[in-house]
Write an enzyme that holds these catalytic residues in place. Structure first.
Site, PDB file in Angstrom:
ATOM      1  N   TYR A   1       1.148  -1.111  -0.015  1.00 33.65           N
ATOM      2  CA  TYR A   1       0.459   0.105  -0.105  1.00 33.65           C
ATOM      3  C   TYR A   1       1.311   1.190   0.205  1.00 33.65           C
ATOM      4  O   TYR A   1       0.413   1.848  -0.678  1.00 33.65           O
ATOM      5  CB  TYR A   1      -1.462  -0.039   1.328  1.00 33.65           C
TER       6      TYR A   1
ATOM      7  N   LYS B   1      -2.922   8.339   2.824  1.00 32.14           N
ATOM      8  CA  LYS B   1      -4.142   7.785   3.826  1.00 32.14           C
ATOM      9  C   LYS B   1      -4.159   8.588   5.071  1.00 32.14           C
ATOM     10  O   LYS B   1      -5.051   9.213   6.311  1.00 32.14           O
ATOM     11  CB  LYS B   1      -4.630   6.932   4.016  1.00 32.14           C
TER      12      LYS B   1
HETATM   13  P1  NAD Z   1     -13.442   3.841  -7.688  1.00 37.37           P
HETATM   14  O1  NAD Z   1     -12.299   3.702  -9.394  1.00 37.37           O
HETATM   15  O2  NAD Z   1     -14.030   2.997  -8.167  1.00 37.37           O
HETATM   16  O3  NAD Z   1     -12.638   5.330  -7.381  1.00 37.37           O
HETATM   17  C1  NAD Z   1     -11.957   5.911  -7.364  1.00 37.37           C
HETATM   18  C2  NAD Z   1     -11.640   7.312  -7.748  1.00 37.37           C
HETATM   19  O4  NAD Z   1     -10.928   8.465  -8.299  1.00 37.37           O
HETATM   20  C3  NAD Z   1     -12.499   7.076  -9.327  1.00 37.37           C
HETATM   21  O5  NAD Z   1     -13.398   7.586  -9.915  1.00 37.37           O
HETATM   22  C4  NAD Z   1     -11.546   8.104 -10.005  1.00 37.37           C
HETATM   23  O6  NAD Z   1     -11.902   8.785 -11.176  1.00 37.37           O
HETATM   24  C5  NAD Z   1     -11.125   9.131  -8.760  1.00 37.37           C
HETATM   25  N1  NAD Z   1      -9.773   9.959  -9.641  1.00 37.37           N
HETATM   26  C6  NAD Z   1      -8.524   8.921  -9.884  1.00 37.37           C
HETATM   27  N2  NAD Z   1      -7.694  10.302  -9.624  1.00 37.37           N
HETATM   28  C7  NAD Z   1      -8.544  11.395  -9.168  1.00 37.37           C
HETATM   29  C8  NAD Z   1      -8.022  12.965 -10.121  1.00 37.37           C
HETATM   30  N3  NAD Z   1      -6.729  13.241 -10.321  1.00 37.37           N
HETATM   31  N4  NAD Z   1      -9.113  14.265 -10.065  1.00 37.37           N
HETATM   32  C9  NAD Z   1     -10.315  13.145 -10.057  1.00 37.37           C
HETATM   33  N5  NAD Z   1     -10.882  12.127  -9.574  1.00 37.37           N
HETATM   34  C10 NAD Z   1      -9.889  11.091  -9.154  1.00 37.37           C
HETATM   35  O7  NAD Z   1     -12.376   3.284  -6.303  1.00 37.37           O
HETATM   36  P2  NAD Z   1     -13.231   3.195  -4.839  1.00 37.37           P
HETATM   37  O8  NAD Z   1     -12.562   1.903  -4.316  1.00 37.37           O
HETATM   38  O9  NAD Z   1     -14.612   2.595  -4.969  1.00 37.37           O
HETATM   39  O10 NAD Z   1     -11.962   3.710  -3.927  1.00 37.37           O
HETATM   40  C11 NAD Z   1     -12.675   5.138  -3.379  1.00 37.37           C
HETATM   41  C12 NAD Z   1     -11.678   5.479  -2.212  1.00 37.37           C
HETATM   42  O11 NAD Z   1     -12.613   4.513  -1.788  1.00 37.37           O
HETATM   43  C13 NAD Z   1     -10.417   5.872  -2.730  1.00 37.37           C
HETATM   44  O12 NAD Z   1     -10.393   7.133  -1.405  1.00 37.37           O
HETATM   45  C14 NAD Z   1      -9.753   4.479  -1.665  1.00 37.37           C
HETATM   46  O13 NAD Z   1      -8.681   4.598  -1.318  1.00 37.37           O
HETATM   47  C15 NAD Z   1     -11.081   4.288  -0.605  1.00 37.37           C
HETATM   48  N6  NAD Z   1     -10.793   3.253  -0.444  1.00 37.37           N
HETATM   49  C16 NAD Z   1     -11.144   2.069  -1.059  1.00 37.37           C
HETATM   50  C17 NAD Z   1     -10.801   0.550  -0.758  1.00 37.37           C
HETATM   51  C18 NAD Z   1     -10.724  -0.939  -1.586  1.00 37.37           C
HETATM   52  O14 NAD Z   1     -10.655  -1.707  -1.166  1.00 37.37           O
HETATM   53  N7  NAD Z   1     -11.609  -0.627  -3.037  1.00 37.37           N
HETATM   54  C19 NAD Z   1     -10.693   0.438   0.474  1.00 37.37           C
HETATM   55  C20 NAD Z   1     -10.990   1.548   1.676  1.00 37.37           C
HETATM   56  C21 NAD Z   1     -10.713   2.616   0.774  1.00 37.37           C
HETATM   57  O1  0WE Z   2      -6.982   3.468  -1.580  1.00 39.69           O
HETATM   58  C1  0WE Z   2      -6.968   1.883  -1.976  1.00 39.69           C
HETATM   59  C2  0WE Z   2      -6.559   1.546  -4.092  1.00 39.69           C
HETATM   60  C3  0WE Z   2      -6.028   3.330  -4.344  1.00 39.69           C
HETATM   61  C4  0WE Z   2      -5.316   3.276  -5.534  1.00 39.69           C
HETATM   62  C5  0WE Z   2      -5.751   2.407  -6.803  1.00 39.69           C
HETATM   63  C6  0WE Z   2      -4.728   2.215  -7.575  1.00 39.69           C
HETATM   64  C7  0WE Z   2      -4.364   1.426  -8.752  1.00 39.69           C
HETATM   65  C8  0WE Z   2      -4.293   1.789  -9.991  1.00 39.69           C
HETATM   66  C9  0WE Z   2      -4.349   4.475  -5.629  1.00 39.69           C
HETATM   67  N1  0WE Z   2      -3.739   4.977  -7.405  1.00 39.69           N
HETATM   68  C10 0WE Z   2      -4.262   3.548  -7.728  1.00 39.69           C
HETATM   69  N2  0WE Z   2      -3.304   3.213  -9.205  1.00 39.69           N
HETATM   70  C11 0WE Z   2      -3.189   3.089 -10.089  1.00 39.69           C
HETATM   71  O2  0WE Z   2      -2.543   3.138 -10.836  1.00 39.69           O
HETATM   72  N3  0WE Z   2      -7.775   0.220  -1.749  1.00 39.69           N
HETATM   73  C12 0WE Z   2      -7.963   0.883  -0.448  1.00 39.69           C
HETATM   74  C13 0WE Z   2      -7.391  -0.545  -2.049  1.00 39.69           C
HETATM   75  C14 0WE Z   2      -6.509  -0.739  -1.953  1.00 39.69           C
HETATM   76  O3  0WE Z   2      -5.406  -0.663  -2.330  1.00 39.69           O
HETATM   77  C15 0WE Z   2      -4.068  -1.681  -2.039  1.00 39.69           C
HETATM   78  C16 0WE Z   2      -4.923  -2.224  -0.521  1.00 39.69           C
HETATM   79  C17 0WE Z   2      -5.564  -2.149  -0.819  1.00 39.69           C
HETATM   80  C18 0WE Z   2      -7.076  -2.497  -0.010  1.00 39.69           C
HETATM   81  C19 0WE Z   2      -2.916  -1.941  -2.519  1.00 39.69           C
HETATM   82  C20 0WE Z   2      -1.962  -2.675  -1.768  1.00 39.69           C
HETATM   83  C21 0WE Z   2      -2.414  -3.329  -0.643  1.00 39.69           C
HETATM   84  C22 0WE Z   2      -3.367  -3.126  -0.338  1.00 39.69           C
END
Ligand code: NAD
Ligand code: 0WE
Length: 256
Positions: free
Chosen positions: A156, A163
């Site tokens: 991560y 974060k």
């Molecule tokens: P997602 O890919 O559906 O959403 C991520 C969003 O970030 C996308 O809509 C993308 O367009 C937007 N984004 C990235 N760069 C940007 C920029 N420069 N300007 C505007 N928008 C931008 O994935 P998600 O999992 O729904 O992620 C949403 C949030 O939840 C993130 O903050 C992620 O860290 C957090 N999160 C995700 C998980 C998981 O396991 N999926 C767990 C905990 C937290």
């Molecule tokens: O916040 C996230 C992921 C956010 C994210 C994902 C990507 C994939 C594509 C940010 N940047 C990028 N850049 C890319 O090019 N999560 C909480 C999901 C997540 O991501 C991980 C996790 C978990 C959970 C990455 C490593 C280990 C665990």
């Protein structure tokens, strides 16, 4: 039960129907909120317009790459023009260059560090500053975090550091905006199978690990994140600000 009747909200971070932002938006809309949506760029425009249209043909959708000040300004002047006020803001955005999530944290480049923090943490500050003047009847700002902010989650990497910054920004913004009755909180979500997660090597194993270790012996669903997002936006959470609320089936409490 129209917990958010008469409220206007703006949602940042919908990419598709699996996005956490979409789950929270649906919960907000079902509770009676009027919502506007932003999309990151032309690539996501059609997706977001199509999803937004499910709330009515007139749903406002605007472009916003959060690294661009002029696009942020245009979103809020668009909202001011159409609604004149705002109560809810969802920040569901994160990005780090892929290479920074693959190798060792120690090799994080200056540029990858900058981008991760700009997109994933500073953007909350920029959006809150632009939103606050429209939230003249108080409001609720909500961000999404992850456990890697507080403990080391291998790979991560710089996202964990970003974060941690997002969570600290949440507290400082809560202090600044508290006197205006604007609350700022984060949901720290357990892993969910979204676009942002799916590309991560070992993600399926991570889902299995949570299932095995979390007290509830399962993973969180997007609908559950929507329900918590609705709670934090509602008057039920009127005295909650500056908090990070874990919605992870209890995984975070475990020591072993
Ligand atoms: P997602 O890919 O559906 O959403 C991520 C969003 O970030 C996308 O809509 C993308 O367009 C937007 N984004 C990235 N760069 C940007 C920029 N420069 N300007 C505007 N928008 C931008 O994935 P998600 O999992 O729904 O992620 C949403 C949030 O939840 C993130 O903050 C992620 O860290 C957090 N999160 C995700 C998980 C998981 O396991 N999926 C767990 C905990 C937290
Ligand atoms: O916040 C996230 C992921 C956010 C994210 C994902 C990507 C994939 C594509 C940010 N940047 C990028 N850049 C890319 O090019 N999560 C909480 C999901 C997540 O991501 C991980 C996790 C978990 C959970 C990455 C490593 C280990 C665990």
């Amino acid at each position: 039960m129209s917990l958010l009747a008469g409220k206007v909200g703006v949602v940042f971070g919908v990419a598709n129907k699996r996005s956490i932002a979409w789950a929270i938006a649906q919960a907000w809309a079902r509770a009676g909120a009027t919502l506007a949506f932003t999309y990151q760029g032309e690539r996501l425009r059609e997706n977001v317009e199509e999803l937004a249209a499910t709330f009515g043909a007139g749903t406002l959708t605007l472009p916003c790459d959060v690294t661009r000040d002029e696009e942020i300004a245009a979103v809020f002047s668009g909202l001011r023009e159409k609604y004149g006020r705002l109560h809810l803001l969802l920040h569901s955005i994160a990005f780090a260059p892929r290479e920074a999530l693959e190798g060792e944290f120690i090799n994080t480049s200056r540029e990858a560090f900058r981008i991760a923090h700009d997109v994933s943490a500073y953007s909350l500050v920029a959006l809150a500053r632009a939103a606050a003047p429209l939230m003249d009847a108080g409001g609720s700002i909500l961000g999404l975090s992850y456990y890697g902010a507080e403990k080391v989650v291998p790979h991560y990497n710089v996202m964990g550091v970003a974060k941690a910054a997002l969570e600290a920004c949440t507290r400082y913004l809560a202090y600044d905006l508290g006197p205006r009755q604007i609350r700022v909180n984060c949901i720290s979500a357990g892993p969910v199978n979204t676009v942002a997660a799916r590309g991560i090597a070992g993600f399926t194993e991570m889902l299995k690990l949570y299932e095995a270790r979390a007290p509830l012996k399962r993973n969180v669903t997007a609908e559950e994140l929507g329900a918590t997002g609705l709670f934090l936006a509602s008057d039920g959470a009127a005295a909650i600000t500056g908090q990070v609320l874990y919605v992870d089936c209890g995984y975070q409490i475990m020591g072993m």
